[in-house]
Design a protein around this motif. Sequence first.
Motif, mmCIF file in Angstrom:
data_model
loop_
_atom_site.group_PDB
_atom_site.id
_atom_site.type_symbol
_atom_site.label_atom_id
_atom_site.label_comp_id
_atom_site.label_asym_id
_atom_site.label_seq_id
_atom_site.Cartn_x
_atom_site.Cartn_y
_atom_site.Cartn_z
ATOM 1 N N ASP A 179 58.305 69.692 45.003
ATOM 2 C CA ASP A 179 58.955 69.295 46.134
ATOM 3 C C ASP A 179 58.488 70.019 47.456
ATOM 4 O O ASP A 179 58.488 71.424 47.418
ATOM 5 C CB ASP A 179 60.604 69.169 45.977
ATOM 6 C CG ASP A 179 61.161 68.447 45.160
ATOM 7 O OD1 ASP A 179 60.469 67.342 44.828
ATOM 8 O OD2 ASP A 179 62.241 68.656 44.559
ATOM 9 N N ALA A 180 57.901 69.602 48.400
ATOM 10 C CA ALA A 180 57.339 70.202 49.534
ATOM 11 C C ALA A 180 58.327 70.588 50.482
ATOM 12 O O ALA A 180 59.431 70.062 50.610
ATOM 13 C CB ALA A 180 56.213 69.216 50.254
ATOM 14 N N PRO A 181 58.141 71.544 51.169
ATOM 15 C CA PRO A 181 59.225 71.881 52.601
ATOM 16 C C PRO A 181 59.422 70.908 53.248
ATOM 17 O O PRO A 181 58.356 70.160 53.820
ATOM 18 C CB PRO A 181 58.572 73.287 53.023
ATOM 19 C CG PRO A 181 57.254 73.762 52.055
ATOM 20 C CD PRO A 181 56.907 72.369 51.214
ATOM 21 N N ASP A 182 60.428 70.474 53.733
ATOM 22 C CA ASP A 182 60.987 69.546 54.575
ATOM 23 C C ASP A 182 61.607 70.260 55.712
ATOM 24 O O ASP A 182 63.111 70.098 55.870
ATOM 25 C CB ASP A 182 61.532 68.297 54.014
ATOM 26 C CG ASP A 182 61.715 67.161 54.932
ATOM 27 O OD1 ASP A 182 61.634 67.243 56.014
ATOM 28 O OD2 ASP A 182 62.319 66.013 54.525
ATOM 29 N N CYS A 183 61.238 70.881 56.507
ATOM 30 C CA CYS A 183 61.864 71.703 57.725
ATOM 31 C C CYS A 183 63.070 70.937 58.522
ATOM 32 O O CYS A 183 64.000 71.459 58.981
ATOM 33 C CB CYS A 183 60.954 72.613 58.506
ATOM 34 S SG CYS A 183 59.971 73.701 57.409
ATOM 35 N N TYR A 184 62.679 69.744 58.982
ATOM 36 C CA TYR A 184 63.468 68.932 59.712
ATOM 37 C C TYR A 184 64.584 68.531 59.024
ATOM 38 O O TYR A 184 65.828 68.327 59.479
ATOM 39 C CB TYR A 184 62.684 67.737 60.039
ATOM 40 C CG TYR A 184 63.505 66.786 61.006
ATOM 41 C CD1 TYR A 184 64.306 67.383 62.261
ATOM 42 C CD2 TYR A 184 63.333 65.405 60.952
ATOM 43 C CE1 TYR A 184 65.096 66.558 62.944
ATOM 44 C CE2 TYR A 184 63.981 64.457 61.757
ATOM 45 C CZ TYR A 184 64.960 65.211 62.946
ATOM 46 O OH TYR A 184 65.508 64.320 63.525
ATOM 47 N N GLY A 363 61.922 65.839 75.010
ATOM 48 C CA GLY A 363 62.960 66.787 74.090
ATOM 49 C C GLY A 363 64.408 65.888 74.191
ATOM 50 O O GLY A 363 65.154 66.098 73.193
ATOM 51 N N SER A 364 64.855 65.357 75.291
ATOM 52 C CA SER A 364 66.370 64.959 75.370
ATOM 53 C C SER A 364 66.086 63.350 75.011
ATOM 54 O O SER A 364 67.349 62.691 75.133
ATOM 55 C CB SER A 364 66.748 65.356 76.547
ATOM 56 O OG SER A 364 66.038 64.524 77.748
ATOM 57 N N HIS A 365 65.135 62.866 74.763
ATOM 58 C CA HIS A 365 64.927 61.435 74.560
ATOM 59 C C HIS A 365 66.024 60.809 73.379
ATOM 60 O O HIS A 365 66.125 61.673 72.338
ATOM 61 C CB HIS A 365 63.603 60.765 74.233
ATOM 62 C CG HIS A 365 63.661 59.377 74.185
ATOM 63 N ND1 HIS A 365 64.005 58.696 73.312
ATOM 64 C CD2 HIS A 365 62.694 58.542 75.200
ATOM 65 C CE1 HIS A 365 63.636 57.239 73.369
ATOM 66 N NE2 HIS A 365 63.092 57.198 74.554
ATOM 67 N N LYS A 366 66.777 59.942 73.396
ATOM 68 C CA LYS A 366 67.863 59.687 72.393
ATOM 69 C C LYS A 366 67.011 59.219 71.066
ATOM 70 O O LYS A 366 67.920 59.458 70.082
ATOM 71 C CB LYS A 366 68.428 58.293 73.047
ATOM 72 C CG LYS A 366 67.736 57.132 73.065
ATOM 73 C CD LYS A 366 68.585 56.073 73.764
ATOM 74 C CE LYS A 366 67.895 54.647 74.136
ATOM 75 N NZ LYS A 366 67.169 54.261 72.816
ATOM 76 N N ASN A 367 65.831 59.022 70.919
ATOM 77 C CA ASN A 367 65.210 58.657 69.617
ATOM 78 C C ASN A 367 64.168 59.728 69.202
ATOM 79 O O ASN A 367 63.605 59.477 68.118
ATOM 80 C CB ASN A 367 64.736 57.439 70.001
ATOM 81 C CG ASN A 367 65.563 55.942 70.144
ATOM 82 O OD1 ASN A 367 65.388 55.470 71.035
ATOM 83 N ND2 ASN A 367 66.366 56.091 69.070
ATOM 84 N N VAL A 368 64.104 60.807 69.969
ATOM 85 C CA VAL A 368 63.414 61.801 69.537
ATOM 86 C C VAL A 368 64.248 62.899 68.846
ATOM 87 O O VAL A 368 64.974 63.528 69.305
ATOM 88 C CB VAL A 368 62.600 62.438 70.648
ATOM 89 C CG1 VAL A 368 61.625 63.525 70.186
ATOM 90 C CG2 VAL A 368 61.551 61.288 71.271
ATOM 91 N N GLY A 369 63.897 63.038 67.352
ATOM 92 C CA GLY A 369 64.707 63.814 66.684
ATOM 93 C C GLY A 369 64.053 65.070 66.370
ATOM 94 O O GLY A 369 64.887 66.179 66.761
ATOM 95 N N GLU A 370 62.879 65.190 66.627
ATOM 96 C CA GLU A 370 62.348 66.634 66.651
ATOM 97 C C GLU A 370 60.975 66.547 67.116
ATOM 98 O O GLU A 370 60.096 65.552 66.847
ATOM 99 C CB GLU A 370 62.223 67.079 65.116
ATOM 100 C CG GLU A 370 61.692 68.780 65.039
ATOM 101 C CD GLU A 370 61.507 69.349 63.660
ATOM 102 O OE1 GLU A 370 61.860 70.534 63.359
ATOM 103 O OE2 GLU A 370 60.940 68.531 62.934
ATOM 104 N N ILE A 371 60.413 67.757 67.946
ATOM 105 C CA ILE A 371 59.130 67.892 68.312
ATOM 106 C C ILE A 371 58.545 68.984 67.676
ATOM 107 O O ILE A 371 59.212 70.211 67.496
ATOM 108 C CB ILE A 371 58.968 68.119 69.838
ATOM 109 C CG1 ILE A 371 59.600 66.844 70.684
ATOM 110 C CG2 ILE A 371 57.671 68.195 70.243
ATOM 111 C CD1 ILE A 371 59.928 67.070 72.171
#
Length: 449
Positions: A179-184, A363-371
């Motif tokens: 299982d790979a790291p999934d940091c998000y 960064g504050s876009h409603k559909n951007v979960g992570e950058i």
Amino acid sequence: MKSMVDWQKEDVKYIWHPCSQMKDYEELPPIIIEKGDGVHLYDMDGKEYLDVVSSWWCNLLGHCNTKITEGIKAQLDQLEHVIFANFSHQPAIRLCQRLSKIIPEGLTKFNFSDNGSAAVECSLKMAFQYHYQEGHHRTKFMCLSDGYHGETIGALSVGTLDLYAKIYQPMLMDAIRIDAPDCYRCPYGKCRENCHVECFEKAEQEFEKYGKETCAMIVEPLLQGSAGMRMYPAQYLKKLRALCDEYGVLLIADEIATGFGRTGKMFACDHAGISPDIMCISKGLTGGYMPMAITITTEKIYQAFYSDYNEGKAFMHSHTYSGNPLGCSAAHAVLDVLEEERILERANETAEYLKEQMHQHFGSHKNVGEIRTLGLINAMELVTDKETKEGFDSKERVGYQIYKEALKEGLILRPLGNVLYFNPPLTITKEEIDAAIARTEIAMNKILG
């Protein structure tokens, strides 16, 4: 005078494009590119496109880089190709000399091939035969889940993305998947700031079960590209090196996508301060000019193959275009530009600017979960809900819809499912970044609002 030939129709009449459902081309015909210049591409109608994906990540220093072009032209007048068995040439020898000074310590022997998948196949065969000839009964390979290492049969066997591999399962080797790291979406509830790579216990568990029968572990260091630009801590790679040493497992670093400054250092392994037993390089090696790859290994592994011919220990692995002089000359020019123009230093300064702009605009876009950011590589994961981190249904093809809108604006994004990413040439300027950000915003707003 404008050509009377409909080149788009002629293309789909004859060409089966890679990684494409050709039925999509009925709606979105192939864009016929006529010329390139730096980060820009121009189609036959003169429309300009910003290539922020470096044409599948290989265009390291911009299209039609004068120094690379001149290097290849000069080589053309000398030698175009020669059989690389019992023959050699100065461009290949000098390239190995130069690479020896920048690759991780301990890697000394260079085996040339012509593409990334071939370099991976070479590494797997090399690792397997090494153990066989050393009298070790090791036949298994380990890899990370959601990994990607190419699309030949061996490479697919140690890649775990169903999109590429599932249908071919009956043809593939049975690799052990960790299982790979999934940091998000960390299953341990950690964030990147307080991560102590708790997920590494998954690797420890698999090594405890299979470590003594495993010949090699292959990994994309720090960045699982095709998995959606997943990025994980350097500490994970450092611990993996130690675990491989503990169990006598060879560590193969697939640096095909991450090499030559993409991650902010010359190689991704440099972030962890480790050296693999085998390293695969390609893509940026020639700046995207010529198909070339190299599998690099240690003196210890090399010596396991070094014997009298009749003992049958030779590495009987070859490619017609191994060590091609034109590819070597392109690679020399790439190294010249990297050194003389302080490209990596400049790219790291630009990377900070790109990171700032990505967070400021998205960064504050409603559909951007992570950058996610690693060097000049930036990725945005699109979600329907930032709290639950639920992604868009793959059937909606949201990333693809944004890609199509971006093309109208003169931007090549090439999404990975719900992930939009920037992986531009290291020579991109702040002004070009501004233009790419603006075009991305327009495309996203049209689809996501």
